[in-house]
Design a protein around this motif. Structure first.
Motif, PDB file in Angstrom:
ATOM      1  N   ASP A   1       0.817  -1.210   0.000  1.00  0.00           N
ATOM      2  CA  ASP A   1       0.000   0.000   0.000  1.00  0.00           C
ATOM      3  C   ASP A   1       0.858   1.270   0.000  1.00  0.00           C
ATOM      4  OD1 ASP A   1       0.948  -0.246   2.561  1.00  0.00           O
ATOM      5  OD2 ASP A   1      -1.008  -0.201   3.538  1.00  0.00           O
ATOM      6  N   THR A   2       2.084   1.134  -0.499  1.00  0.00           N
ATOM      7  CA  THR A   2       2.975   2.287  -0.599  1.00  0.00           C
ATOM      8  C   THR A   2       3.301   2.554  -2.064  1.00  0.00           C
ATOM      9  OG1 THR A   2       5.074   1.059  -0.573  1.00  0.00           O
ATOM     10  CG2 THR A   2       4.059   1.557   1.565  1.00  0.00           C
ATOM     11  N   ASN A   3       3.988   3.627  -2.300  1.00  0.00           N
ATOM     12  CA  ASN A   3       4.433   3.955  -3.652  1.00  0.00           C
ATOM     13  C   ASN A   3       5.915   3.655  -3.837  1.00  0.00           C
ATOM     14  OD1 ASN A   3       1.952   4.872  -4.663  1.00  0.00           O
ATOM     15  ND2 ASN A   3       2.248   6.882  -3.776  1.00  0.00           N
TER      16      ASN A   3
ATOM     17  N   LEU B   1       8.822   1.562  -5.046  1.00  0.00           N
ATOM     18  CA  LEU B   1       8.998   0.580  -6.116  1.00  0.00           C
ATOM     19  C   LEU B   1       9.577  -0.729  -5.604  1.00  0.00           C
ATOM     20  CD1 LEU B   1       8.809  -0.148  -9.088  1.00  0.00           C
ATOM     21  CD2 LEU B   1      11.051   0.909  -9.415  1.00  0.00           C
ATOM     22  N   GLU B   2      10.562  -0.671  -4.739  1.00  0.00           N
ATOM     23  CA  GLU B   2      11.196  -1.885  -4.224  1.00  0.00           C
ATOM     24  C   GLU B   2      10.193  -2.767  -3.473  1.00  0.00           C
ATOM     25  OE1 GLU B   2      12.473   1.210  -3.806  1.00  0.00           O
ATOM     26  OE2 GLU B   2      14.225   1.060  -5.112  1.00  0.00           O
ATOM     27  N   LYS B   3       9.290  -2.131  -2.731  1.00  0.00           N
ATOM     28  CA  LYS B   3       8.267  -2.897  -2.003  1.00  0.00           C
ATOM     29  C   LYS B   3       7.263  -3.526  -2.972  1.00  0.00           C
ATOM     30  CE  LYS B   3       8.556  -0.596   2.419  1.00  0.00           C
ATOM     31  NZ  LYS B   3       7.822   0.025   3.508  1.00  0.00           N
ATOM     32  N   GLU B   4       6.933  -2.808  -4.019  1.00  0.00           N
ATOM     33  CA  GLU B   4       6.005  -3.348  -5.022  1.00  0.00           C
ATOM     34  C   GLU B   4       6.633  -4.533  -5.750  1.00  0.00           C
ATOM     35  OE1 GLU B   4       2.476  -3.844  -7.109  1.00  0.00           O
ATOM     36  OE2 GLU B   4       2.890  -2.704  -5.295  1.00  0.00           O
ATOM     37  N   LEU B   5       7.904  -4.423  -6.080  1.00  0.00           N
ATOM     38  CA  LEU B   5       8.600  -5.537  -6.727  1.00  0.00           C
ATOM     39  C   LEU B   5       8.653  -6.753  -5.812  1.00  0.00           C
ATOM     40  CD1 LEU B   5      11.537  -3.758  -8.578  1.00  0.00           C
ATOM     41  CD2 LEU B   5       9.632  -5.000  -9.615  1.00  0.00           C
ATOM     42  N   ALA B   6       8.946  -6.539  -4.535  1.00  0.00           N
ATOM     43  CA  ALA B   6       8.989  -7.651  -3.580  1.00  0.00           C
ATOM     44  C   ALA B   6       7.617  -8.311  -3.468  1.00  0.00           C
ATOM     45  CB  ALA B   6       9.460  -7.156  -2.216  1.00  0.00           C
ATOM     46  N   TYR B   7       6.575  -7.504  -3.418  1.00  0.00           N
ATOM     47  CA  TYR B   7       5.218  -8.024  -3.360  1.00  0.00           C
ATOM     48  C   TYR B   7       4.897  -8.842  -4.608  1.00  0.00           C
ATOM     49  CZ  TYR B   7       0.219  -8.058  -4.186  1.00  0.00           C
ATOM     50  OH  TYR B   7      -1.048  -8.456  -4.500  1.00  0.00           O
TER      51      TYR B   7
END
Length: 73
Positions: A25-27, A29-35
């Motif tokens: 639920d953040t913007n 990029l690294e967290k989105e890739l991990a997800y």
């Protein structure tokens, strides 16, 4: 792409929600890739889902997006 993949999976197995990783639920990029990577791994482990053509197609699109994004770093 992850949202589209999730929706497609739920069409075939709405109980799989319990096995999905927590949405990013953040913007960041690294967290989105991990997800996205975790989502990919969980669905691939479930052969009954990953072998369905519609799911497989969305999964492949997600993989391509991950690879393209990582290649741009």
């Amino acid at each position: 792409r992850s949202k589209l993949l999730r929706k497609t999976v739920y069409l075939f197995d709405d109980q799989f929600k319990e096995h999905m990783p927590k949405k990013n639920d953040t913007n960041v990029l690294e967290k989105e890739l991990a997800y996205c990577k975790e989502l990919e791994q969980r669905i691939e482990k479930e052969e009954s889902l990953s072998s369905i053509p519609a799911v497989k197609e969305k999964l492949n699109l997600l993989k391509e997006t991950i690879e393209d994004t990582q290649g741009n770093f």
